[in-house]
Each structure stands twice: as C-alpha cells, then as structure tokens.
Design an enzyme around this catalytic site. Structure first.
Site: not given
Length: 323
Positions: A122, A187, A319
C-alpha cells in the site's frame, strides 16, 4: 532455460541434502555441463547453493516449494473453481492478473510466485518476497455493484486471512486497518486491492496478499515485521495457501451477499488498535485520538475531544500514539 528442468532440479535439491552433479544429471537426463547451467539458473532466482568438492550441491535447510497439485487436493468444489497457476519468478502477481484482465475474465484466477522481484504494498511501498520464503498470491474476483460495493473489502480479506491461520493453529494474529495483519505490533501480512472496470457497474478486483512464512532476516524491510517461522510455526506453504483460498471463497461470497456489515463484529474482535490511543496520518496533517474500530462500511472511527468521526480513503496511515 527449461522451466520444467529448473523446477525438477529445485525439487531434487529441496531436501537440503548433498547431490552430486552426476546424480543430478542422471535424474534430469542431461550432461554435467547442462546441470551446471541449470544450477546457475537456481542461483539467479536468489537461492543460495552450498558447494563441496566431492559431495556436490545442496540448499542448506532445504526448500518448502509450492505445488499446485498439493494445493488443489485440499480444495473442495468451489464456485468459481479456482484456477491456480504457479510461476518461479514474477515482478508482481497483482500486475500479472491486472494485465490478464484486459483480455479475459479473471474471476477465480489465482497467481502464485515463488519469488516476487517488484512486489508492491500500500502507498507504493515495496513488499519483499525472496525465493521460497513467503507467500505472494493474487486472486481475481468480479463484483457487480461498482466501487460502492467494495467498501470494507480489504477488511473482509484480512479477516479471512486471520481465520485461515487460526485453522492452522496460529492464534495471536490481529488485523490493522485497512489492510495489514499484525502479531505484537509487527507486520505479518499485507493486502493490496486493485480494481479495473466500471465504477458503478461490473468490475474486476485483484486481491493481492503477501504473507511472511519462513523469512528469518531481511535488512531491506524498514518496519517491524514477523514471520510464522519466527513465531515458532513450521507450516507448509501449500497448506497455508489452501486454507487461505478456502477462507477467501467463504468470506467473498458472504461479502457479496451481505456486505462488510455482516463481518464487522468479527473484524473488531481481531482489531489490534481497538480503543487504543492512535495517530492518524492524513495528507498534510495528523489526528490523534482513540480508535473506536470501524463503521458498517469499514471506515475507521476516531474519537477526538469527545467528537467521533469516520475516516476512509487511500492516503491514510494509522500509527500508535508516540509516547
């Protein structure tokens, strides 16, 4: 270079044991010189070969190679029937399907690559996917309601991924709006959706998935990341792909029939930032507040100074609040 011979050679070396050039030549029915040329092809894919004089060649640790037949055996009769295609190397599985869509329907088409050389994430980020370490998968799907019918689709795909991994015993995976899977804030997987077609009518969407499986180190990744192997899971990539496709089929059919609203509560139970203090990075500014999940359309809900507002769109990043 023969792709068939290269594939056969990789399968011979996948056991992690030493194989002499003579033995490899006998298996492949080719000369030592031809074997050497094929071995150069293996190295060109980014696979590190270990050579020892008198013993031959091996791939330390072996390889967990993808196998279309092994994947298809685990899939019941699906609608549509998934047509799974495997490539040794591609710039991008998403790009391959997007190009194919210009000539034909890609509904139910699945593209896998052992290595992606120009994988995308992304906001234009690069997705690292070295040979045989991760899953780089793209699935084509046709929708009839245009762009408006796609609201919350990336969240539905993320939920399908968490449940596919849970089927295999991986329990601690959570979702991050709008398209990531996290473990302890690191992630594990990312999702990239690309659409082509009528914004108000029939359109095709390419659902791209990148999942870290066996990766143990990569200096090029510029954010905290995790892999299934790092987390202590030794899973077959073929099993993972099969479970992902099964869960995607279930969730996409449910999404088409009921929209994201039918999946919202399940998604929020898996939400990493639910009711946490966060920072939302928007074009030209940032917003701090408490993340209250998502609305029925999949837009992010933020509470700031007692005011609740929904955010959606492409150029937005979420975030944790900086301490």
């Amino acid at each position: 270079m023969s792709l068939t011979c290269l594939n056969q050679l990789l399968h011979l070396l996948a056991d992690g044991q030493f194989h002499s050039g003579t033995a490899l030549g006998q298996h492949l029915n080719m000369s030592r010189a031809a074997v050497w040329k094929q071995l150069k092809g293996v190295e060109a894919l980014g696979v590190k070969l270990h050579r020892v004089r008198g013993r031959g060649y091996r791939i330390a640790g072996g390889l967990d190679l993808l196998d279309v037949e092994a994947i298809q055996r685990q899939l019941p009769l699906l609608d549509p029937t998934f047509n799974v295609q495997l490539h040794m190397s591609l710039p991008s599985t998403n790009q391959t399907l997007m190009q194919r869509q210009q000539q034909q329907s890609i509904h139910g088409e699945v593209v896998l690559a052992e290595v992606q050389t120009s994988g995308r994430g992304r906001l234009g980020r690069q997705w690292q996917s070295p040979f045989g370490q991760n899953i780089a998968l793209s699935l084509g799907w046709q929708f009839s309601g245009g762009a408006a019918a796609l609201e919350g689709l990336s969240l539905a795909v993320g939920l399908a991924l968490t449940q596919a991994l849970a089927d295999l015993g991986v329990q601690q995976v959570q979702v991050k709006w709008p398209n990531d899977l996290l473990v302890d804030g690191k992630k594990l997987a990312g999702i990239l959706l690309e659409m082509r077609g009528d914004t108000t009518g029939p359109c095709h969407v390419v659902i791209g998935i990148g999942l870290n499986v066996h990766l143990t180190h990569d200096d090029a990744i510029d954010q905290p990341w995790a892999s299934l192997t790092q987390l202590g899971y030794r899973l077959s990539r073929n099993d993972i792909v099969a479970h992902i496709l099964l869960r995607l089929s279930q969730h996409l059919h449910r999404f088409v029939q009921y929209g994201f609203s039918a999946l919202r509560d399940e998604w929020q139970r898996q939400h990493y930032y639910q009711d946490q203090k966060v920072q939302l990075l928007l074009p030209g500014k940032s917003v701090e507040g408490i993340c209250r999940g998502v609305n029925l359309a999949g837009a992010l809900i933020m509470e700031h100074d007692g005011v609740v507002k929904a955010y959606s769109g492409g150029e937005i990043s979420l975030r944790p609040m900086e301490v």
